[in-house]
Design a protein around this motif. Structure first.
Motif, PDB file in Angstrom:
ATOM      1  N   THR A   1       0.830  -1.209   0.000  1.00 27.76           N
ATOM      2  CA  THR A   1       0.000   0.000   0.000  1.00 27.76           C
ATOM      3  C   THR A   1       0.860   1.252   0.000  1.00 27.76           C
ATOM      4  N   VAL A   2       0.293   2.313  -0.530  1.00 30.05           N
ATOM      5  CA  VAL A   2       0.864   3.654  -0.445  1.00 30.05           C
ATOM      6  C   VAL A   2      -0.262   4.566   0.029  1.00 30.05           C
ATOM      7  N   HIS A   3       0.019   5.350   1.052  1.00 33.28           N
ATOM      8  CA  HIS A   3      -0.985   6.211   1.666  1.00 33.28           C
ATOM      9  C   HIS A   3      -0.403   7.623   1.734  1.00 33.28           C
ATOM     10  N   THR A   4      -1.096   8.595   1.147  1.00 36.61           N
ATOM     11  CA  THR A   4      -0.608   9.967   1.111  1.00 36.61           C
ATOM     12  C   THR A   4      -1.636  10.892   1.757  1.00 36.61           C
ATOM     13  N   ALA A   5      -1.198  11.672   2.755  1.00 35.32           N
ATOM     14  CA  ALA A   5      -2.087  12.588   3.473  1.00 35.32           C
ATOM     15  C   ALA A   5      -1.521  13.999   3.431  1.00 35.32           C
ATOM     16  N   TYR A   6      -2.417  14.988   3.406  1.00 38.10           N
ATOM     17  CA  TYR A   6      -2.018  16.391   3.542  1.00 38.10           C
ATOM     18  C   TYR A   6      -2.331  16.816   4.969  1.00 38.10           C
ATOM     19  N   ILE A   7      -1.292  17.190   5.720  1.00 33.15           N
ATOM     20  CA  ILE A   7      -1.446  17.579   7.120  1.00 33.15           C
ATOM     21  C   ILE A   7      -1.512  19.101   7.195  1.00 33.15           C
ATOM     22  N   PRO A   8      -2.694  19.657   7.554  1.00 29.80           N
ATOM     23  CA  PRO A   8      -2.859  21.112   7.636  1.00 29.80           C
ATOM     24  C   PRO A   8      -2.643  21.629   9.054  1.00 29.80           C
ATOM     25  N   GLY A   9      -1.424  21.550   9.566  1.00 26.81           N
ATOM     26  CA  GLY A   9      -1.154  21.964  10.937  1.00 26.81           C
ATOM     27  C   GLY A   9      -0.979  23.468  11.080  1.00 26.81           C
ATOM     28  N   ILE A  10      -1.020  23.939  12.314  1.00 25.77           N
ATOM     29  CA  ILE A  10      -0.811  25.359  12.610  1.00 25.77           C
ATOM     30  C   ILE A  10       0.674  25.712  12.480  1.00 25.77           C
ATOM     31  N   ALA A  11       1.527  24.926  13.123  1.00 30.81           N
ATOM     32  CA  ALA A  11       2.964  25.206  13.106  1.00 30.81           C
ATOM     33  C   ALA A  11       3.670  24.557  11.920  1.00 30.81           C
ATOM     34  N   TRP A  12       3.125  23.476  11.407  1.00 33.43           N
ATOM     35  CA  TRP A  12       3.757  22.749  10.309  1.00 33.43           C
ATOM     36  C   TRP A  12       2.676  22.146   9.441  1.00 33.43           C
ATOM     37  N   SER A  13       2.741  22.375   8.157  1.00 36.68           N
ATOM     38  CA  SER A  13       1.842  21.747   7.196  1.00 36.68           C
ATOM     39  C   SER A  13       2.694  21.030   6.158  1.00 36.68           C
ATOM     40  N   GLY A  14       2.192  19.938   5.639  1.00 35.47           N
ATOM     41  CA  GLY A  14       2.951  19.219   4.622  1.00 35.47           C
ATOM     42  C   GLY A  14       2.293  17.925   4.242  1.00 35.47           C
ATOM     43  N   ILE A  15       3.009  17.157   3.451  1.00 40.21           N
ATOM     44  CA  ILE A  15       2.529  15.881   2.921  1.00 40.21           C
ATOM     45  C   ILE A  15       3.178  14.752   3.717  1.00 40.21           C
ATOM     46  N   SER A  16       2.374  13.780   4.094  1.00 37.33           N
ATOM     47  CA  SER A  16       2.857  12.569   4.748  1.00 37.33           C
ATOM     48  C   SER A  16       2.631  11.408   3.790  1.00 37.33           C
ATOM     49  N   VAL A  17       3.685  10.665   3.496  1.00 36.73           N
ATOM     50  CA  VAL A  17       3.583   9.504   2.614  1.00 36.73           C
ATOM     51  C   VAL A  17       4.058   8.283   3.387  1.00 36.73           C
ATOM     52  N   SER A  18       3.244   7.245   3.380  1.00 40.96           N
ATOM     53  CA  SER A  18       3.665   6.001   4.017  1.00 40.96           C
ATOM     54  C   SER A  18       3.471   4.856   3.031  1.00 40.96           C
ATOM     55  N   ALA A  19       4.374   3.924   3.085  1.00 39.46           N
ATOM     56  CA  ALA A  19       4.302   2.719   2.265  1.00 39.46           C
ATOM     57  C   ALA A  19       4.368   1.524   3.208  1.00 39.46           C
ATOM     58  N   ALA A  20       3.593   0.497   2.909  1.00 41.51           N
ATOM     59  CA  ALA A  20       3.559  -0.668   3.783  1.00 41.51           C
ATOM     60  C   ALA A  20       3.509  -1.947   2.968  1.00 41.51           C
ATOM     61  N   VAL A  21       4.083  -2.987   3.532  1.00 42.01           N
ATOM     62  CA  VAL A  21       3.972  -4.348   3.011  1.00 42.01           C
ATOM     63  C   VAL A  21       3.275  -5.133   4.105  1.00 42.01           C
ATOM     64  N   GLU A  22       2.200  -5.819   3.751  1.00 43.47           N
ATOM     65  CA  GLU A  22       1.358  -6.478   4.748  1.00 43.47           C
ATOM     66  C   GLU A  22       1.108  -7.937   4.388  1.00 43.47           C
ATOM     67  N   GLY A  23       1.021  -8.758   5.415  1.00 33.28           N
ATOM     68  CA  GLY A  23       0.491 -10.112   5.274  1.00 33.28           C
ATOM     69  C   GLY A  23      -0.994 -10.030   5.555  1.00 33.28           C
ATOM     70  N   VAL A  24      -1.810 -10.756   4.807  1.00 29.87           N
ATOM     71  CA  VAL A  24      -3.263 -10.664   4.931  1.00 29.87           C
ATOM     72  C   VAL A  24      -3.852 -12.034   5.221  1.00 29.87           C
ATOM     73  N   TYR A  25      -4.786 -12.088   6.173  1.00 26.19           N
ATOM     74  CA  TYR A  25      -5.610 -13.267   6.402  1.00 26.19           C
ATOM     75  C   TYR A  25      -7.056 -12.816   6.384  1.00 26.19           C
ATOM     76  N   ARG A  26      -7.858 -13.400   5.503  1.00 24.93           N
ATOM     77  CA  ARG A  26      -9.277 -13.043   5.371  1.00 24.93           C
ATOM     78  C   ARG A  26     -10.137 -14.075   6.089  1.00 24.93           C
ATOM     79  N   PHE A  27     -11.080 -13.608   6.880  1.00 25.59           N
ATOM     80  CA  PHE A  27     -12.009 -14.489   7.604  1.00 25.59           C
ATOM     81  C   PHE A  27     -13.172 -14.848   6.725  1.00 25.59           C
TER      82      PHE A  27
END
Length: 143
Positions: free
Chosen positions: A117-143
């Motif tokens: 997964t790739v997850h991108t967020a825009y953080i609208p902070g008072i003291a700091w604003s910017g883009i947060s990008v996270s990438a993850a590799v996951e193992g999945v088990y479906r019920f």
């Protein structure tokens, strides 16, 4: 990565555990809808952590045999430090985001799989604003 805060360099980013759970509905052979919640397990009291604490995503899945592609909006909870000369506190808020993922299964009916997964967020902070990008590799088990 890092930021400069009142003349000192502060580390940002890094590795973290991110457990997630989701609830989905397969509405057709080709598609599904899924709500996904993921929580970051970093130390919320450490000043060095700036970013997303909780991700809430609504995802459309497109099923292509053993591969599922997912895309959707997210509303994330973030934390940003606010510092003065003698003290610091945390600003919390909501951040708009976009989530993109792909899951590969050994077979369409398999309960096991792997997801990237790739997850991108825009953080609208008072003291700091910017883009947060996270990438993850996951193992999945479906019920």
């Amino acid at each position: 990565m890092g930021i400069t805060l009142f003349g000192q360099r502060r580390a940002t980013g890094g590795m973290t555990l991110q457990p997630s759970a989701s609830l989905g509905w397969r509405f057709a052979e080709w598609g599904s809808l899924r709500y996904r919640n993921a929580v970051s397990l970093f130390n919320l009291k450490a000043l060095r952590w700036i970013g997303v604490i909780d991700m809430n995503s609504a995802l459309l899945g497109i099923h292509l045999r053993d591969l599922t592609l997912e895309l959707g909006p997210s509303l994330d909870v973030f934390a940003v430090p606010l510092c003065a000369d003698t003290w610091c506190q945390r600003e919390h808020g909501l951040a708009p985001a976009v989530h993109l993922g792909a899951m590969l299964s050994p077979a369409p009916e398999s309960r096991l799989g792997g997801r990237g997964t790739v997850h991108t967020a825009y953080i609208p902070g008072i003291a700091w604003s910017g883009i947060s990008v996270s990438a993850a590799v996951e193992g999945v088990y479906r019920f």
